[in-house]
Motif scaffolding. Sequence first.
Motif, PDB file in Angstrom:
ATOM      1  N   LEU A  39     -11.094  -9.636  -6.881  1.00  0.00           N
ATOM      2  CA  LEU A  39     -11.035  -8.263  -7.744  1.00  0.00           C
ATOM      3  C   LEU A  39     -11.564  -7.094  -6.906  1.00  0.00           C
ATOM      4  O   LEU A  39     -10.968  -6.050  -6.810  1.00  0.00           O
ATOM      5  N   SER A  40     -12.531  -7.301  -5.845  1.00  0.00           N
ATOM      6  CA  SER A  40     -13.092  -6.177  -5.240  1.00  0.00           C
ATOM      7  C   SER A  40     -12.098  -5.755  -4.213  1.00  0.00           C
ATOM      8  O   SER A  40     -11.855  -4.760  -3.823  1.00  0.00           O
ATOM      9  N   GLN A  56      -8.865  -6.404  -4.149  1.00  0.00           N
ATOM     10  CA  GLN A  56      -7.681  -5.541  -4.745  1.00  0.00           C
ATOM     11  C   GLN A  56      -8.020  -4.053  -5.025  1.00  0.00           C
ATOM     12  O   GLN A  56      -7.219  -3.270  -4.606  1.00  0.00           O
ATOM     13  N   ALA A  57      -9.371  -3.901  -5.588  1.00  0.00           N
ATOM     14  CA  ALA A  57      -9.587  -2.476  -5.888  1.00  0.00           C
ATOM     15  C   ALA A  57      -9.810  -1.567  -4.684  1.00  0.00           C
ATOM     16  O   ALA A  57      -9.293  -0.731  -4.631  1.00  0.00           O
ATOM     17  N   ARG A  79      -6.160  -1.087  -3.391  1.00  0.00           N
ATOM     18  CA  ARG A  79      -5.529  -0.007  -3.990  1.00  0.00           C
ATOM     19  C   ARG A  79      -6.000   1.239  -4.016  1.00  0.00           C
ATOM     20  O   ARG A  79      -5.177   2.287  -3.975  1.00  0.00           O
ATOM     21  N   LEU A  80      -7.301   1.449  -3.984  1.00  0.00           N
ATOM     22  CA  LEU A  80      -7.866   2.789  -3.690  1.00  0.00           C
ATOM     23  C   LEU A  80      -7.523   3.624  -2.448  1.00  0.00           C
ATOM     24  O   LEU A  80      -7.332   4.726  -2.450  1.00  0.00           O
ATOM     25  N   ALA A 112      -3.805   4.235  -2.302  1.00  0.00           N
ATOM     26  CA  ALA A 112      -3.614   5.621  -3.206  1.00  0.00           C
ATOM     27  C   ALA A 112      -4.210   6.917  -2.596  1.00  0.00           C
ATOM     28  O   ALA A 112      -3.486   8.090  -2.661  1.00  0.00           O
ATOM     29  N   ARG A 113      -5.173   6.598  -2.025  1.00  0.00           N
ATOM     30  CA  ARG A 113      -5.879   7.897  -1.249  1.00  0.00           C
ATOM     31  C   ARG A 113      -4.852   8.363  -0.141  1.00  0.00           C
ATOM     32  O   ARG A 113      -4.509   9.644   0.243  1.00  0.00           O
ATOM     33  N   ARG A 169      -1.692   7.729   0.307  1.00  0.00           N
ATOM     34  CA  ARG A 169      -0.452   8.200  -0.251  1.00  0.00           C
ATOM     35  C   ARG A 169      -0.532   9.669  -0.817  1.00  0.00           C
ATOM     36  O   ARG A 169       0.356  10.546  -0.666  1.00  0.00           O
ATOM     37  N   LEU A 170      -1.626  10.135  -1.481  1.00  0.00           N
ATOM     38  CA  LEU A 170      -1.639  11.205  -1.981  1.00  0.00           C
ATOM     39  C   LEU A 170      -2.065  12.312  -0.933  1.00  0.00           C
ATOM     40  O   LEU A 170      -1.612  13.284  -0.989  1.00  0.00           O
ATOM     41  N   LEU A 189       1.147  13.253   0.655  1.00  0.00           N
ATOM     42  CA  LEU A 189       2.106  14.084  -0.048  1.00  0.00           C
ATOM     43  C   LEU A 189       1.717  15.325  -0.141  1.00  0.00           C
ATOM     44  O   LEU A 189       2.465  16.410  -0.216  1.00  0.00           O
ATOM     45  N   THR A 220       2.389  17.231   3.174  1.00  0.00           N
ATOM     46  CA  THR A 220       3.805  17.640   3.090  1.00  0.00           C
ATOM     47  C   THR A 220       3.902  18.818   2.301  1.00  0.00           C
ATOM     48  O   THR A 220       4.706  19.610   2.569  1.00  0.00           O
ATOM     49  N   ARG A 221       3.415  18.729   1.131  1.00  0.00           N
ATOM     50  CA  ARG A 221       3.560  19.698   0.218  1.00  0.00           C
ATOM     51  C   ARG A 221       3.137  21.295   1.071  1.00  0.00           C
ATOM     52  O   ARG A 221       3.832  22.218   0.867  1.00  0.00           O
TER      53      ARG A 221
END
Lengths: 262, 49
Positions: B21-22, B24-25, B28-29, B32-33, B35-36, B39, B42-43
């Motif tokens: 679980l750790s 995976q978290a 994922r975190l 997500a960081r 990818r953001l 983006l 790019t913006r």
Amino acid sequence: MSGDIFLTALPNSAAGSFLHRFANPGRFLRLSRWLLPLLTVVALVALAVGIVWGLWFAPADWQQGDSVRIMYIHVPMAILASSGYLALAVCGVLSLVWRHPLADLAAVEIGPVGAVVTAMCLATGSLWGKPMWGTWWVWDARLTSVLVLFFLYLGHIALIHAFDEPQRGYRAAAVLAIAGAVDLPIIKYSVNWWNTLHQPDSISLTSAPTMSTSMLAPLFICMIGFSAGFGALVVARVDAAILEGRARQLMTRRLPDQERAA
Amino acid sequence: MTHLPYIAASYGLVLGSVLILSLQAVLRLRSARRRLAMLETTRQRRTAS
């Protein structure tokens, strides 16, 4: 899951405006910046101390022998399974009554962690039951009510993902979380209401514990460690969900721009 | 210690699932960081040009 947590608003009321302070995903991210490392460090230190103490330094039970050491992980799992579901029910109320956007997100992330914890509670209970009771499983009131809790967690996860429109999934799952909370007092009092194979509670808020301090201390430290770990996992998952939502929002904003340019 | 296999299995299961679980978290975190951040870069580039 959609990124619409950034678009929903809490209704105007005294409680709504109070909760609005905590409904801002940006504020949650700022809070988690120090909360997540703190919870992680507390969890790691407490689990290291508690598990080493419980496995090597705590005494064996005069009747159960060394198998009592399973208690240091089984009891925290059992307490967290129930508290995790209580948190789901609270999120359900916040979602249905105040439409708290972070409550839906928290419910989505608490569900899988709670389901794993409940499965671990059942598994460690079974592994403790075999040498003590001579069986892996009995349809005893305590065991059965915890199994029902596990199915409630699975139902909650399934309901959230069962709808094309995420908001409908959140509402349905919130109703299930609130209705399923009736299982929590049944779990707690099952050992008093029915004649069960499972022993009565050794720790209670209203009376002195029925176990020695040499066992209670490592159990308490393990409880702190697993609770902090549970909190850290949920905070990290909610953080990730917020960031994923923002990324989705940026992507959907980019699409019309690209269409316009084309 | 005749109950050792039961104790080892209990601790192994719980610590293993906590570890999964750790991990995976954390993954994922981190993704997500990343990818953001990509983006947003790019913006910003787009608005600058």
